[in-house]
Scaffold this motif. Sequence first.
Motif, short mmCIF file in Angstrom:
data_model
loop_
_atom_site.label_atom_id
_atom_site.label_comp_id
_atom_site.label_asym_id
_atom_site.label_seq_id
_atom_site.Cartn_x
_atom_site.Cartn_y
_atom_site.Cartn_z
N UNK A 110 0.90 -1.04 0.14
CA UNK A 110 -0.08 -0.08 -0.17
C UNK A 110 0.84 1.28 -0.11
N UNK A 111 1.90 1.37 0.88
CA UNK A 111 2.65 2.67 0.71
C UNK A 111 3.23 3.03 -0.37
N UNK A 112 3.96 1.99 -1.07
CA UNK A 112 4.60 2.48 -2.38
C UNK A 112 3.40 2.59 -3.54
N UNK A 113 2.48 1.85 -3.63
CA UNK A 113 1.29 2.04 -4.26
C UNK A 113 0.62 3.41 -4.05
N UNK A 114 0.36 3.94 -2.72
CA UNK A 114 -0.02 5.06 -2.43
C UNK A 114 0.60 6.21 -2.90
N UNK A 115 1.97 5.99 -2.78
CA UNK A 115 2.92 7.26 -3.24
C UNK A 115 2.60 7.66 -4.52
N UNK A 116 2.51 6.30 -5.39
CA UNK A 116 2.27 6.74 -7.01
C UNK A 116 0.73 7.25 -7.39
N UNK A 117 -0.07 6.63 -6.55
CA UNK A 117 -1.41 6.87 -6.79
C UNK A 117 -2.26 7.54 -5.50
N UNK A 118 -2.04 8.75 -5.19
CA UNK A 118 -2.47 9.26 -3.87
C UNK A 118 -3.86 9.53 -3.85
N UNK A 119 -4.76 9.57 -4.98
CA UNK A 119 -5.98 9.81 -5.14
C UNK A 119 -6.89 8.47 -4.98
N UNK A 120 -6.36 7.40 -5.05
CA UNK A 120 -7.12 6.02 -4.70
C UNK A 120 -7.50 5.90 -3.49
N UNK A 273 -12.79 -13.65 -14.64
CA UNK A 273 -14.02 -13.59 -15.07
C UNK A 273 -15.16 -12.53 -14.55
N UNK A 274 -14.53 -11.58 -13.98
CA UNK A 274 -15.54 -10.68 -13.81
C UNK A 274 -14.68 -9.12 -14.35
N UNK A 275 -15.52 -8.06 -14.05
CA UNK A 275 -14.92 -6.87 -14.69
C UNK A 275 -13.90 -6.18 -13.65
N UNK A 276 -12.73 -6.01 -14.35
CA UNK A 276 -11.65 -5.56 -13.61
C UNK A 276 -11.26 -4.01 -13.76
N UNK A 277 -11.68 -3.11 -12.76
CA UNK A 277 -11.57 -1.85 -12.98
C UNK A 277 -10.06 -1.36 -13.28
N UNK A 278 -10.14 -0.10 -13.75
CA UNK A 278 -8.60 0.53 -14.04
C UNK A 278 -8.02 0.55 -12.75
N UNK A 279 -8.50 0.86 -11.67
CA UNK A 279 -7.93 1.04 -10.26
C UNK A 279 -7.24 -0.40 -9.84
N UNK A 280 -8.01 -1.62 -10.07
CA UNK A 280 -7.56 -2.99 -9.65
C UNK A 280 -6.24 -3.30 -10.63
N UNK A 281 -6.40 -2.90 -11.88
CA UNK A 281 -5.35 -3.14 -13.03
C UNK A 281 -4.24 -2.36 -12.34
N UNK A 282 -4.48 -1.07 -12.08
CA UNK A 282 -3.14 -0.53 -11.64
C UNK A 282 -2.78 -1.18 -10.36
N UNK A 283 -3.28 -1.50 -9.50
CA UNK A 283 -2.55 -2.03 -8.14
C UNK A 283 -2.13 -3.55 -8.32
N UNK A 284 -2.53 -4.20 -9.54
CA UNK A 284 -1.92 -5.43 -9.81
C UNK A 284 -0.63 -5.67 -10.34
N UNK A 285 -0.68 -4.37 -11.61
CA UNK A 285 0.41 -3.92 -12.05
C UNK A 285 1.65 -3.45 -11.09
#
Length: 290
Positions: A110-120, A273-285
Amino acid sequence: MDLKQLEYFVTIVNEGTISAAAKRLNMSQPPLSTHMKLMENQLGCILFERGSRHIKLTEAGRILYSKANSLLDLSKFTLQELEAYKKGISGTLRVGVVSSVEIIFLNKLILPFHKENPDIHYEIFEGNTYELLEKLKANNLDVAIVRTPFILSSFKYINILKESMVAIGNHNFFRNCLNPDSVTLSELSAVPILLYRRWESIITDMLEQKKIKWDIFCKSDDARTTLHWANEGLGVGIVPESAIGFADKSKIAIKSISDSDLQSTIAAVYNPDTYISSTTKQFLKSIGRI
């Protein structure tokens, strides 16, 4: 049947009576009763047993209630994501986390992801691996951060970290160990064992092969329970190495298991098999770069 009808139905069940539900929904009782009768006619089955002061669901009603909650949650999360998109915010990430990985989850993910994506924004759900995988299956989560072993079904996963299982307990339990830093499977047979239930079959098979028998004093589904019991001197817990953050190091010792290759892998599981949001794709990346 529409989402408004489902909301009425769930509110009636939660409030216990139609009159209380009508008050909660700011409407009069007769129209609410009419909506429920209409829903029953549309579905072709009875949802409530009439004649009692409090609502009693039929089997059909119980099935609908479990599904209705999931559908309403999905609707709420979808609207939240669309509203966030309109405001220029990336969205909300719904993550399920098992207790034993909370520290790694926060610091390493979370900490490194939040640093890159502060508005999530985030919604965190806690539970054991099986509970979180069920939530993922019902589309109530975007990602589940869990530990092996687990049954994947149709899910996909990204491995995050592999770590060894360790023995943790009061110093007195290890006083006869030959090595000051480790313990053997045979030495552990002399002490009460606190075991993570999902590891029971794996450890049992391993001990049978080595012709060793352990005294399993307590089995539980949560690493925190195992550590709390170990802190109180009730036995030696067998837990993943990163879970020792819950340990009271003033009371207990932590030992590697020298003659075992027991390992647990932390993984991010998602449903392809379900809808994957852009936010989720960012996190998985982001996880894939670790």
